[in-house]
Design a protein around this motif. Sequence first.
Motif, mmCIF file in Angstrom:
data_model
loop_
_atom_site.group_PDB
_atom_site.id
_atom_site.type_symbol
_atom_site.label_atom_id
_atom_site.label_comp_id
_atom_site.label_asym_id
_atom_site.label_seq_id
_atom_site.Cartn_x
_atom_site.Cartn_y
_atom_site.Cartn_z
ATOM 1 N N ASP A 65 0.765 -1.172 0.046
ATOM 2 C CA ASP A 65 0.084 -0.019 0.034
ATOM 3 C C ASP A 65 1.013 1.246 0.160
ATOM 4 O O ASP A 65 0.198 2.280 0.254
ATOM 5 N N GLN A 66 1.989 1.300 -0.141
ATOM 6 C CA GLN A 66 3.014 2.362 -0.368
ATOM 7 C C GLN A 66 2.840 3.142 -1.462
ATOM 8 O O GLN A 66 2.757 2.316 -2.670
ATOM 9 N N ASP A 67 3.265 4.214 -1.656
ATOM 10 C CA ASP A 67 3.234 5.004 -2.787
ATOM 11 C C ASP A 67 4.164 4.601 -3.848
ATOM 12 O O ASP A 67 5.430 4.370 -3.263
ATOM 13 N N ASN A 68 3.885 4.504 -5.011
ATOM 14 C CA ASN A 68 4.748 4.415 -6.400
ATOM 15 C C ASN A 68 5.679 2.820 -5.941
ATOM 16 O O ASN A 68 6.629 2.705 -6.426
#
Length: 94
Positions: A65-68
Amino acid sequence: MRLDRAFVRKKRPHNWIEGVERDKWGKIIRTCGVACCPYKTGKPDQLKNHKAAKHGINVVWCSCDQDNCDYKAKQASSVKNHKQDIHNIDVGWH
């Protein structure tokens, strides 16, 4: 006791289907069904696990679920390990 009763064949269950491949205990043998896959089993749960693991059929993917980050895994524990190793989230140092 009459001798001829000892040799009477047992009746098959009402749901017995002729022409279905069975093992020596009478359980139905299930095949994978994917082209060129010879996998066979007598247990439906094992067939489901085989299709998910080997062919990616009916797999619920867990993603980071982390960005990028596009990391996906079949198990939530793999995503948790990924977060600890790559993103340093929820790391417990000993």
